[in-house]
Enzyme design. Structure first.
Site, PDB file in Angstrom:
ATOM      1  N   GLU A 185      12.105   5.279   2.866  1.00 12.52           N
ATOM      2  CA  GLU A 185      11.187   5.858   4.018  1.00 12.52           C
ATOM      3  C   GLU A 185      11.535   5.213   5.248  1.00 12.52           C
ATOM      4  O   GLU A 185      10.541   4.445   5.818  1.00 12.52           O
ATOM      5  CB  GLU A 185       9.767   5.589   3.350  1.00 12.52           C
ATOM      6  CG  GLU A 185       9.248   6.318   2.247  1.00 12.52           C
ATOM      7  CD  GLU A 185       7.838   6.117   1.756  1.00 12.52           C
ATOM      8  OE1 GLU A 185       7.024   5.628   2.713  1.00 12.52           O
ATOM      9  OE2 GLU A 185       7.484   6.939   0.949  1.00 12.52           O
TER      10      GLU A 185
ATOM     11  N   GLU B 188       9.448   9.592  -5.199  1.00 12.89           N
ATOM     12  CA  GLU B 188       8.154   8.818  -5.257  1.00 12.89           C
ATOM     13  C   GLU B 188       7.235  10.038  -5.323  1.00 12.89           C
ATOM     14  O   GLU B 188       7.560  10.903  -4.460  1.00 12.89           O
ATOM     15  CB  GLU B 188       7.693   7.812  -3.960  1.00 12.89           C
ATOM     16  CG  GLU B 188       8.273   6.518  -4.130  1.00 12.89           C
ATOM     17  CD  GLU B 188       8.029   5.769  -2.922  1.00 12.89           C
ATOM     18  OE1 GLU B 188       6.725   5.964  -2.389  1.00 12.89           O
ATOM     19  OE2 GLU B 188       8.509   4.637  -2.651  1.00 12.89           O
TER      20      GLU B 188
HETATM   21  O1  IFM Z   1       3.481   1.711  -1.921  1.00 12.04           O
HETATM   22  C1  IFM Z   1       4.238   2.772  -1.040  1.00 12.04           C
HETATM   23  C2  IFM Z   1       5.375   2.763  -1.016  1.00 12.04           C
HETATM   24  O2  IFM Z   1       6.010   1.348  -0.867  1.00 12.04           O
HETATM   25  C3  IFM Z   1       6.197   3.640  -0.255  1.00 12.04           C
HETATM   26  N1  IFM Z   1       5.848   5.083  -0.518  1.00 12.04           N
HETATM   27  C4  IFM Z   1       4.421   5.228  -0.346  1.00 12.04           C
HETATM   28  C5  IFM Z   1       3.796   4.237  -1.319  1.00 12.04           C
HETATM   29  C6  IFM Z   1       2.264   4.608  -1.582  1.00 12.04           C
HETATM   30  O3  IFM Z   1       1.896   4.233  -0.241  1.00 12.04           O
END
Ligand code: IFM
Length: 456
Positions: free
Chosen positions: A167, A354
């Site tokens: 990210e 994710e």
């Molecule tokens: O916890 C975070 C993660 O570190 C990065 N993506 C979003 C998740 C939820 O906010």
């Protein structure tokens, strides 16, 4: 699980975590502070003054945690290496005990038939490097490449799936533009420099991995969420919110994948970033990749906000949009569309690295010791269903990693938001697989046996 074909048999199912969010042992065995250790010590920046000092104590409980992954039937596990654990000063002297920890983790995963997916950077820059200017210093690309080389040489015999960063846009926007995350900077020039240097670091990291890891499959993990202008109950957005959301969209969604995969910055950012770009840089950034990592949660609603440095900020979803209890829109259709859009835009296989459901609920076990997280089960059913629709419509999706394996340290939100398939009792460190973990295990089993996997 009944019989609607939805996923190919070889679709990959896993779960993701990150070092600072689960490991704990922040000052043990030679680990030095990262910018997140420092940020957590600033008064009032993290809910309840919490930190990742102990987190899920995964550093000490790793063997049991991997056994849990095996019991759930996970086929892959995405974790990140803590840069300050293996290189306490960010460069130079290595920390053998830190390196050993990931050796043990990788070996244990492989023993249990779980494929390790190693992410080099999930936001924990060594504080020592930040003190030298951090990502705002162009030398950071070289620091990162050296760190990537260390990991490649050490783990590349066993790890074939590599991600450079997690990210990009989120940690750069929150840390260097909004000032809401580490290292708490809000400055336009710094933010632009950081964007470009992180892109350069990514390109340099890819080259190193390609050179040092035989058979490497290399990608990068992006947060891509449809950006929509805030619109009030009338359904019409104000022109200034439309314009602000367009700039926000470029920063959030395209400032990293476009240079990395198309060798140019998106139009609204290009001119501003030009002073930081040297001849040859775009070719250094745009190195061939094997897959696109997508972290997806919910559409973002942008609006004009003159209190923030770029004049854009977070608006509200329309009142009729369903939301989770942490206020995030619930829109599986947006997930399906994002998968299709990315397939067309970059023409790379997509792995969902994710996706998951966060709640403020404490999710305490019932009298039978079960955590009945029905809302998370519904979310997973709806979102994996949307992914199946995307596949059927032609999206090139190859795998899915739930966020997250465990409840963990949710950055500025501390431990107050739970995303885990497995509950962590932070007092005792007991792990309890929730109903969602059982649901996910059933889905994995059904797909891998029959190549189907109806969304029960
Ligand atoms: O916890 C975070 C993660 O570190 C990065 N993506 C979003 C998740 C939820 O906010």
């Amino acid at each position: 699980m009944a019989d609607t074909p939805a996923f190919p048999k070889d679709f990959l199912w896993g779960a993701s975590t990150s070092a600072y969010q689960i490991e704990g042992a922040a000052a043990e065995d030679g680990r030095a502070p990262s910018i997140w250790d420092s940020f957590c010590r600033l008064k009032g920046r993290v809910d309840n003054g919490e930190s990742g000092d102990v987190a899920c104590d995964h550093y000490h409980r790793m063997p049991g945690d991997v056994a849990l992954m095996r019991d759930l039937g996970l086929q892959a596990y995405r974790f990140s290496v803590s840069w300050p654990r293996v290189l306490p000063r960010g460069r130079g002297a290595v920390n053998d005990k830190g390196l050993d920890f990931y050796d043990r983790l990788i070996d244990r995963l492989l023993e249990h038939g779980i494929e390790p997916w190693l992410c080099l950077y999930h936001w924990d820059l060594p504080q020592a490097l930040h003190d030298l200017g951090g990502w705002a210093n162009r030398d950071s690309a070289g620091w990162f490449a050296d760190y990537a080389a260390l990991c490649a040489r050490r783990y590349g015999d066993r790890v074939k799936r590599w991600a450079t960063f997690n990210e990009f846009s989120v940690f750069t926007l929150f840390g260097y533009a909004f000032g809401w995350g580490a290292p708490s900077i809000a400055d336009r020039a710094t933010h632009l420099a950081v964007i470009h240097h992180v892109n350069l670091a990514h390109g340099a990291g890819v080259d190193v991995l390609r050179a040092l890891v035989p058979g490497a499959s290399i990608g990068a993990v992006h947060s891509v969420q449809p950006m929509r202008p805030e619109a009030g109950p009338s359904g019409f957005a104000r022109p200034e919110d439309v314009e602000a959301a367009a700039l926000f969209d470029e920063h959030w969604n395209w400032a990293f994948p476009d240079p990395q995969l198309r060798a140019h910055y998106p139009p609204r950012i290009a001119a501003a970033i030009e002073p930081f770009v040297k001849p040859g840089d775009m070719a250094r950034i745009a190195r061939p990749l094997d897959w696109f990592g997508l972290n997806h949660y919910a559409p973002v609603y942008g609006r004009r906000d003159d209190s923030l440095i770029w004049g854009f900020g977070f608006g509200s979803p329309p009142p009729e949009m369903p939301r989770t209890d942490i206020g995030w829109p619930y829109d599986p259709g947006a997930f399906r569309d994002t998968l299709l859009d990315l397939t067309r835009r970059y023409r790379l296989p997509v792995y969902v690295t994710e996706n998951g459901f966060g709640t403020k609920a404490d999710e305490t076990p019932d009298a039978d010791g079960r955590v009945l997280d029905d809302a998370r089960v519904a979310y997973l059913r709806d979102y994996t269903g949307a992914m199946a629709e995307a596949l059927a419509a032609g999206a090139d999706v190859r795998g899915y990693f739930a966020w997250s394996l465990f409840d963990n340290f949710e950055w500025g939100g501390g431990y107050g938001t739970r995303f885990g398939l497995v509950r962590v009792d932070y007092e005792t460190q007991a792990r309890i697989p929730k109903e969602s973990a059982r649901w996910y295990a059933d889905l994995i089993r059904a797909v891998s046996i029959s190549g189907a996997g109806e969304q029960a």
